[in-house]
Design an enzyme around this catalytic site. Sequence first.
Site, PDB file in Angstrom:
ATOM      1  N   GLY A  19     -37.169  -1.153  34.975  1.00  0.00           N
ATOM      2  CA  GLY A  19     -37.411  -1.254  33.540  1.00  0.00           C
ATOM      3  C   GLY A  19     -36.474  -0.426  32.686  1.00  0.00           C
ATOM      4  N   ALA A  44     -21.462  -3.528  27.321  1.00  0.00           N
ATOM      5  CA  ALA A  44     -21.748  -4.050  28.658  1.00  0.00           C
ATOM      6  C   ALA A  44     -20.607  -3.708  29.592  1.00  0.00           C
ATOM      7  CB  ALA A  44     -21.950  -5.566  28.605  1.00  0.00           C
ATOM      8  N   THR A  45     -20.924  -3.161  30.761  1.00  0.00           N
ATOM      9  CA  THR A  45     -19.895  -2.747  31.711  1.00  0.00           C
ATOM     10  C   THR A  45     -19.748  -3.707  32.895  1.00  0.00           C
ATOM     11  OG1 THR A  45     -21.489  -1.385  32.927  1.00  0.00           O
ATOM     12  CG2 THR A  45     -20.268  -0.333  31.124  1.00  0.00           C
ATOM     13  N   HIS A  60     -28.995 -12.094  30.920  1.00  0.00           N
ATOM     14  CA  HIS A  60     -29.188 -10.898  30.096  1.00  0.00           C
ATOM     15  C   HIS A  60     -28.756 -11.155  28.647  1.00  0.00           C
ATOM     16  CE1 HIS A  60     -30.523  -7.771  32.853  1.00  0.00           C
ATOM     17  NE2 HIS A  60     -29.707  -8.268  33.770  1.00  0.00           N
ATOM     18  N   ALA A  65     -30.276 -11.763  23.023  1.00  0.00           N
ATOM     19  CA  ALA A  65     -30.149 -12.523  21.778  1.00  0.00           C
ATOM     20  C   ALA A  65     -31.510 -12.876  21.198  1.00  0.00           C
ATOM     21  CB  ALA A  65     -29.331 -13.791  22.027  1.00  0.00           C
TER      22      ALA A  65
END
Length: 409
Positions: A19, A44-45, A60, A65
């Site tokens: 989580g 974001a990596t 994701h 969104a």
Amino acid sequence: MTTLSVARSELILGGQRSGKSRRAERLTQAWLADSPDHGAVFIATAQAWDDEMRERIACHQRDRAERLPGMATVEEPLHLAQAIAQHSRSNTLVVVDCLTLWLTNRLMPAERPDERPDERPGENSRPKETPAHDVSGDIAMISGAIHGAAGPVVLVSNEIGLGVIPMGRETRAFVDALGWLNQDVAGACRTRDADGSRFAAHPERFAVKRIAGWLVLLCLVLAAPVRALPLQLTDDRGVTLTFAQSPQHIVSMLPSLTESVCALEQCHRLIGVDRYSNYPASVKRLPELGGGIDPNIEGIVALKPDVVLVATSSRATGRLEALGIKVVALEPKTHADVRRVLRKLGACWRFPTTLAPTACGASSTAVSRPPRNRSRPKPRRVGSTLRSAGGPMPPASPPSLAKRSPGWA
């Protein structure tokens, strides 16, 4: 319900699917709802090097969104410190998800799918990215970017150092590097959030928590039951077989062995018997698989037994073993053999050895038969078995038989 608020900077730690990202999204929702002037940027990596990873990233993105329509997304798999400094504003929350993937990109740079063959590094060439042993400078830059950020920063990372020590050298190096990364970032953050429990971040507390985690793991290992050793059984051929656990599915191709299994109160483990096994009555409902001379090999294999019990003279032994099926050859010919087989099966396979008082054919009654007076003449086996079961040996003369059963005359 506890009201969420974003501190100056926070590190969210946790295991896989614990989580962490959802917690970061909830903090973002609270930040955006706090003021109409607030904004949020998601860094974001992850890198999509295969179809499975592309699908995970797309999932994701769709979820974010829907839940956070006001959040902008920036993809930066390598230059994380620069991205934090570039997008940080006093009214903008920067969310980094996640440090683990960023470290993976730095330590183990993947080959790009669109890279031309002549551009790919050869076997003896050095990788283009930062070498695996040189990420300390990048970690220091990330800590500096957190310290110098104009607005709040929330970072997500994995805690993978609470398990056993990995065997591979590269894996151990990655676990160590992620531990140092988490420790440095925790020191740069004012608040650290470990699976939802928040407290002020101090580097020494981070080290104490890791030590406490190892102690908890050690206690769990010491408290766990000792793993049972493999079970071994040597049959009447002198062949020793090893079993990881007590067989759950047994095929018996000899009536005396069928009765022996049932005498040990394990009839429910039988999944097939030979055509001559008829006691107890419940075995009559099992598939009949031929006899010792004409075994139904195909039928036995189709049942997928853990073990097949056969006589030492059975013709099925070699064929079944050639098919990878374990075969135990036992032949209880005397009362002593019956006792030996029962003890062998009960002890080696950890079956209960206490027999029910009701006789299960000659097999179980022989176990409780009182010792024979050796000074008396040796009786026939049938008479001995009947007397051990508590019944008298009937006279065998024709008149006596006709008197007892007139229908026989």
